[in-house]
Design a protein around this motif. Structure first.
Motif, short mmCIF file in Angstrom:
data_model
loop_
_atom_site.label_atom_id
_atom_site.label_comp_id
_atom_site.label_asym_id
_atom_site.label_seq_id
_atom_site.Cartn_x
_atom_site.Cartn_y
_atom_site.Cartn_z
N ILE A 356 0.82 -1.21 0.00
CA ILE A 356 0.00 0.00 0.00
C ILE A 356 0.86 1.26 0.00
O ILE A 356 0.55 2.25 -0.66
CB ILE A 356 -0.94 0.00 1.22
N GLY A 357 1.94 1.24 0.75
CA GLY A 357 2.82 2.41 0.86
C GLY A 357 3.88 2.15 1.91
O GLY A 357 4.27 1.01 2.15
N LEU A 358 4.35 3.21 2.54
CA LEU A 358 5.36 3.05 3.59
C LEU A 358 4.70 2.43 4.81
O LEU A 358 3.70 2.94 5.32
CB LEU A 358 5.97 4.40 3.94
N PRO A 359 5.23 1.32 5.32
CA PRO A 359 4.62 0.64 6.46
C PRO A 359 4.59 1.52 7.71
O PRO A 359 5.50 2.34 7.94
CB PRO A 359 5.51 -0.58 6.67
N ASP A 360 3.55 1.36 8.52
CA ASP A 360 3.51 2.10 9.79
C ASP A 360 4.19 1.28 10.88
O ASP A 360 4.65 0.15 10.65
CB ASP A 360 2.07 2.47 10.17
N GLU A 465 1.32 6.54 3.68
CA GLU A 465 2.13 7.49 2.92
C GLU A 465 2.74 6.77 1.73
O GLU A 465 3.25 5.64 1.87
CB GLU A 465 3.23 8.05 3.82
N PRO A 466 2.69 7.34 0.54
CA PRO A 466 3.22 6.65 -0.64
C PRO A 466 4.69 6.28 -0.48
O PRO A 466 5.49 7.07 0.05
CB PRO A 466 3.02 7.66 -1.78
N ALA A 467 5.04 5.10 -0.91
CA ALA A 467 6.43 4.68 -0.91
C ALA A 467 7.16 5.31 -2.09
O ALA A 467 6.54 5.65 -3.10
CB ALA A 467 6.52 3.16 -0.99
#
Length: 616
Positions: A356-360, A465-467
């Protein structure tokens, strides 16, 4: 059953199954045939062995049988050639495997917080993406602030900026007072991986220079052979292995031609492989990889002690989903388990939200804890080669190694991997495999839980947040769920949820099974369903009809015979543009198509989208 033993001197012993006659293969076949006959999968007189009904075929053409009764292939013992059973004599018992977490956040301060949290909570080495697609090389010192380079390993992954990243790492080590001999990990030079990813030729001279720089450093490698570009392009396990072996062989040629002795050259290379949720194929792949590398290095004159392969296994990015990403936790757990059992020295568990994006922070914690549980609670590393002795795993290893070797020979015959990448040989072979895989996914033979099977239309979409965008231009990058997820995205973007009407014929008992099947299938494309409920006549169905352009008849075969054609014609007169039937094709009048187990679900859903006016 209890048997008394006079020889033991300690009284009665349990003989367990020893006093029972050993069943024959023919007896097993007879019992299996009975089960298959009751299930309707074979007739009273099967045309061939019952094993054929239960057998499956991998994308490498390997037949996986339901029963194995003989060992296959040369396995040896752990720590000795051909290293099928592990590169170290003690397996992972001494220290487990290296828990390696990936970092590609371009924010140096955030990366530093993530790195320190990882190291404090069980991670033992870092995989850092630098340059384009990751952290700026100039920010490496800030990202590793507070990290003791003599205590943890670092694997760099900097693409075209590999030399600059290596310079930054050595400068940071010097600043900390850490001697180069104490550094562990790899500088990550992979010119052929860069060519596969971007279509741009890699820098041979850079790879050789970095290898010369690391030649006297016992724990620091210079080159990585990355199998992920071939895996993410849709390739099979044997294709990933064959391409990796061809890359490593090319690197050996480059280094030895530059004057580096072959044993040092082999030590400087680390291999990176994808670990998938097919646990047995992953175990077999890592075992086969060591056998193949041993064959190459033995032929090159490398001493036996130096023929072991350094393996870094990464849970497959291709298998991760954006929809219902929580299921990714199960996928990565199975893949991490298989990587550890398969003998990888380092394992990276990708966070469940990585697609999905930058991991939390939560996703990163789950990824760390997955390996902690496998190592500290399941104690997987305290058994030397748990898969050893399994006829199934050993046979699969042997067949996979042979298939990979044949593909490696094709690449070498074409002039080596650089030439095979440039000519399109590799791309064409991987594309053919991807189309086979894509077809199996479309027909749901390769089911994707939460996406093609059991989707949840009410699931809230995770936002991240987009990677950073990764370099492209070479081999394509696929995820197995991408086609179904495109349909879900298109349906979700509509002002109102697209809907199909289920014309349920008869009682709940008559229509419930096929209505549930249809509802699940349409949800895979983001399409909701309304239904007529229990009905006794066509008039009841028409009274419940809500005007949806697409209708699906759902009931038993008996009810279909009485009412399907009549109801289909009536629904078309009432405004339905397309009438489908849940069940095998039967020539029912008035029906435009069928949905059933094994149908091309992706084609059905694409057509339904068009009928409903869904725009991408």
């Amino acid at each position: 059953m209890v048997a008394h033993s006079k020889s033991s001197g300690v009284g009665p012993e349990l003989a367990l199954a020893a006093d029972f006659p050993e069943p024959t293969h023919e007896q097993w076949q007879a019992q299996v045939a009975k089960v298959l006959q009751r299930s309707g999968l074979v007739g009273d007189d099967p045309a061939g062995p019952v094993e054929d009904v239960l057998a499956t075929t991998t994308y490498d053409g390997i037949t996986v049988r339901p029963l194995y009764t003989e060992p296959a292939g040369e396995t040896g013992v752990p720590g000795l050639a051909p290293f099928v059973r592990g590169s170290r004599p003690q397996g992972s018992v001494a220290e487990g495997w290296d828990v390696r977490q990936r970092h590609d956040n371009p924010d140096a301060a955030e990366t530093n917080r993530e790195v320190l949290a990882d190291l404090h909570n069980g991670v033992s080495s870092l995989w850092l993406r630098l340059g384009r697609g990751g952290l700026a090389v100039d920010d490496l010192a800030d990202a590793l602030d507070g990290v003791h380079l003599d205590m943890i390993g670092v694997a760099l992954d900097a693409g075209a900026e590999t030399t600059a990243a290596a310079d930054a790492l050595f400068a940071l080590a010097e600043e900390q007072g850490v001697r180069p001999h104490a550094l562990r990990g790899t500088l990550g030079a992979d010119p052929l991986g860069w060519q596969a990813r971007t279509g741009q030729a890699g820098d041979e001279e850079e790879a050789v220079a970095l290898a010369e720089r690391c030649a006297g450093l016992p724990e620091l490698g210079a080159l990585v052979v990355d199998g992920l570009p071939y895996h993410e392009a849709g390739g099979s396990d044997a294709q990933e292995l064959g391409c990796s072996l061809a890359a490593a062989t090319t690197y050996l040629r480059w280094l030895t031609e530059a004057g580096i002795d072959v044993e040092t050259a082999a030590r400087l290379v680390e291999f990176r492989y994808a670990a998938t949720a097919d646990q047995f194929l992953t175990i077999a792949k890592l075992r086969a990889a060591r056998r193949l590398w041993e064959q190459v290095t033995r032929t090159c004159g490398v001493a036996e002690r130096a023929r072991g392969q350094r393996q870094h296994a990464v849970t497959s990015p291709a298998m991760l989903t954006k929809r219902d990403p929580w299921v990714n936790m199960l996928r990565t757990t199975i893949a991490s388990f298989a990587a550890g059992i398969g003998g990888a020295q380092a394992v990276t568990t990708l966070p469940f939200d990585a697609a999905i994006g930058l991991p939390d922070s939560f996703a990163r914690r789950i990824a760390r804890n997955t390996q902690s549980l496998l190592l500290e609670e399941s104690h997987l590393a305290q058994v030397i080669d748990p898969a050893g002795g399994s006829y199934y795993v050993e046979s699969l290893t042997d067949e996979l190694a042979k298939a990979a070797w044949a593909w490696f020979q094709r690449i070498e015959a074409a002039g080596g991997l650089p030439a095979a990448l440039g000519s399109g040989l590799v791309a064409d072979a991987l594309a053919a495999t991807w189309e086979q895989r894509r077809t199996a996914i479309a027909h749901r033979r390769d089911a994707i839980t939460g996406v093609s099977e059991f989707p949840d239309l009410d699931e809230p979409v995770l936002e991240r947040e987009p990677a950073p965008e990764q370099p492209g231009g070479g081999l394509p990058v696929h995820r197995y769920a991408e086609d179904f997820e495109r349909l879900r995205d298109a349906a979700d973007a509509q002002p109102t949820r697209p809907t199909v009407f289920l014309a349920t014929l008869g009682s709940l008992a008559a229509h419930n099974a096929r209505a549930s099947f249809a509802r699940n299938l349409f949800a895979a494309g983001g399409v909701a369903c309304t239904d007529a409920g229990a009905t006794e006549s066509t008039a009841d169905v028409l009274a419940a009809y809500d005007g949806a352009p697409v209708v699906c008849l759902c009931s038993s075969d008996e009810v279909y015979a009485d009412r399907a054609a009549e109801t289909a014609e009536a629904l078309k007169r009432a405004g339905a543009r397309q009438v489908l039937l849940a069940g095998k094709p039967s020539g029912t009048g008035g029906v435009d198509g069928y949905v059933h187990a094994g149908c091309d679900a992706l084609a059905v859903l694409t057509d339904v989208h068009e009928q409903l006016g869904v725009r991408r």
